[in-house]
Design an enzyme around this catalytic site. Structure first.
Site, PDB file in Angstrom:
ATOM      1  N   GLN A 120     -16.840-110.703  52.618  1.00  0.00           N
ATOM      2  CA  GLN A 120     -18.415-110.191  52.913  1.00  0.00           C
ATOM      3  C   GLN A 120     -18.432-109.468  54.021  1.00  0.00           C
ATOM      4  O   GLN A 120     -19.211-108.551  54.362  1.00  0.00           O
ATOM      5  CB  GLN A 120     -19.307-111.428  53.036  1.00  0.00           C
ATOM      6  CG  GLN A 120     -19.204-112.183  53.958  1.00  0.00           C
ATOM      7  CD  GLN A 120     -20.413-113.326  54.176  1.00  0.00           C
ATOM      8  OE1 GLN A 120     -20.172-114.546  53.582  1.00  0.00           O
ATOM      9  NE2 GLN A 120     -21.371-113.097  54.744  1.00  0.00           N
ATOM     10  N   CYS A 147     -23.894-113.822  51.928  1.00  0.00           N
ATOM     11  CA  CYS A 147     -23.014-114.889  51.213  1.00  0.00           C
ATOM     12  C   CYS A 147     -23.614-115.300  50.094  1.00  0.00           C
ATOM     13  O   CYS A 147     -22.923-115.526  49.138  1.00  0.00           O
ATOM     14  CB  CYS A 147     -22.933-116.022  52.339  1.00  0.00           C
ATOM     15  SG  CYS A 147     -24.728-116.516  52.396  1.00  0.00           S
ATOM     16  N   HIS A 192     -25.661-121.070  54.761  1.00  0.00           N
ATOM     17  CA  HIS A 192     -24.472-120.270  53.847  1.00  0.00           C
ATOM     18  C   HIS A 192     -24.425-120.634  52.702  1.00  0.00           C
ATOM     19  O   HIS A 192     -25.030-121.632  52.242  1.00  0.00           O
ATOM     20  CB  HIS A 192     -23.218-120.702  54.788  1.00  0.00           C
ATOM     21  CG  HIS A 192     -22.135-119.733  54.353  1.00  0.00           C
ATOM     22  ND1 HIS A 192     -22.001-118.492  54.324  1.00  0.00           N
ATOM     23  CD2 HIS A 192     -20.638-120.101  54.290  1.00  0.00           C
ATOM     24  CE1 HIS A 192     -20.746-118.080  53.956  1.00  0.00           C
ATOM     25  NE2 HIS A 192     -20.092-119.003  53.790  1.00  0.00           N
ATOM     26  N   ASN A 240     -14.949-119.638  49.382  1.00  0.00           N
ATOM     27  CA  ASN A 240     -15.806-118.899  50.452  1.00  0.00           C
ATOM     28  C   ASN A 240     -15.594-117.329  50.272  1.00  0.00           C
ATOM     29  O   ASN A 240     -14.801-116.870  49.442  1.00  0.00           O
ATOM     30  CB  ASN A 240     -15.239-119.436  51.871  1.00  0.00           C
ATOM     31  CG  ASN A 240     -16.369-119.120  52.807  1.00  0.00           C
ATOM     32  OD1 ASN A 240     -17.551-118.458  52.575  1.00  0.00           O
ATOM     33  ND2 ASN A 240     -16.207-119.905  54.403  1.00  0.00           N
TER      34      ASN A 240
END
Ligand SMILES: *[C@@H]1O[C@H](CO)[C@@H](O)[C@H](O)[C@H]1NC(C)=O
Ligand SMILES: *[C@@H]1O[C@H](CO)[C@@H](O)[C@H](O)[C@H]1NC(C)=O
Length: 346
Positions: free
Chosen positions: A148, A154, A289, A310
């Site tokens: 990102q 996110c 997040h 992630n």
């Protein structure tokens, strides 16, 4: 005689001054080593600073982070995970949190939510029938790790990963989908300023789907919506469902059926520098997040973990993934990961 004494005196004082200067220069030596590490780190991560002033300030932050990482990694009690001097090493934790997370609190959701959720469809799945470990990566339902960058979206990466997975499971094709389309065009959310996965799902339902990553590539910054690029749609969803709150067992039932978007507190120091092992680090349950749960498992010594995808590139964690402790005493899950989990229906 007097001359010899003088000679001895000179030798002694010379020796002592050498010893003295060695003890004196030890911190200096450490400082030079640290400066060299910073230089090498800058080269490795392609970091360029505006001027020496900025470089000096960043060096101070770098040094503080390195020292803390090394202290934590060397704790005699031993932790189940390791930290590393990664690409975030010249950022204070506050800077890191504001640049690399981007999950908005529930206030956004209550004002934006239509009524697209349906009840949790995996409720009646038998817990005893669940496998001990499960990994969507091995089933081809997970695209490569994305990054990102310093854009707080996110939420878009988390929602997209869940849709990529659900689409592959239903249609047999793994297609990388566009986060930038969400950043630019999803007015339920705030682009790089943050958002929520559920409101992203709402947007995607309303617009009929998402286009591919290659058709509307990621820029890592807010831009105006390019409606020409949003077609053709490569995947669509008909709805989404929330996993029952604070229930890791329910989350497990969902994850064996499809990758699941989860909110998490990912802005802490341990999270910033996580590199390997089963994460049991310090965090709170103030979700900041969004990530995607793509499986779970049990390590050699029976410690259970979730596998989290992630969006911080492959240099963070275990090639971009984290294993994080599962089935903790706290119902909210470690770092609140069981508080806000949801998945799209394809
Ligand atoms: C698992 O084993 C590792 C390595 O032996 C150890 O450091 C860690 O503390 C163990 N974890 C648990 C939860 O017992
Ligand atoms: C679960 O089982 C109960 C009892 O049989 C049934 O009423 C309910 O509709 C089922 N829920 C789902 C989501 O299938």
């Amino acid at each position: 005689m007097a001359f010899k004494h003088l000679q001895i005196f000179l030798i002694v004082s010379l020796v002592s001054s050498i010893c003295f200067s060695i003890t004196l220069s030890r911190p200096l030596e450490d400082e030079l080593t640290m400066q060299k590490r910073h230089d090498e780190w800058m080269t490795k991560h392609g970091r360029v600073y505006r001027d020496t002033n900025e470089e000096n300030n960043r060096y101070v932050v770098f040094k503080r982070n390195v020292e803390r990482i090394e202290r934590l990694n060397n704790l005699p009690a031993g932790r189940t995970f390791k930290l590393a001097v990664n690409q975030f090493a010249d950022l204070t934790n506050d800077e890191f949190r504001s640049m690399y997370t981007g999950y908005k609190g529930d206030s956004l959701l209550s004002s934006q939510r239509q009524t697209k959720t349906t009840p949790f469809r995996y409720q009646n799945v038998s817990s005893s029938a669940l496998p001990i470990s499960f990994d969507w990566r091995k089933k081809g339902a997970v695209t490569p790790i994305k990054n990102q960058g310093s854009c707080g979206c996110c939420w878009a990466f988390s929602a997209v990963a869940a849709i990529e997975g659900a689409t592959q499971i239903k249609k047999g094709k793994l297609i990388s989908l566009s986060e930038q389309e969400l950043v630019d065009c999803d007015t339920n959310d705030f682009g790089c300023g943050g958002g929520l996965m559920d409101t992203a799902f709402e947007h995607i339902i309303a617009t009929g789907g998402l286009t591919t990553e290659s058709n509307y590539p990621y820029k890592g910054e807010d831009a105006t919506c390019n409606s020409k690029k949003t077609n053709p749609k490569a995947a669509s969803i008909t709805g989404y469902e929330d996993v029952p709150v604070n229930d890791e067992n329910a989350l497990m039932k969902a994850v064996v059926h499809q990758p699941v978007s989860v909110g998490i507190e990912g802005g802490g120091f341990d999270f910033q520098f996580y590199s390997s092992g089963v994460f049991t680090g310090e965090c709170t349950t103030s979700l900041d997040h969004g990530v995607t749960a793509v499986g779970y498992g049990e390590s050699m010594n029976k410690s259970k973990y979730w596998i989290i995808k992630n969006s911080w590139g492959t240099k963070w964690g275990e090639s971009g993934y984290m294993r994080i402790q599962k089935d903790v005493k706290d119902k909210q899950g470690l770092c609140g990961l069981a508080m806000k989990a949801s998945y799209p229906i394809v």
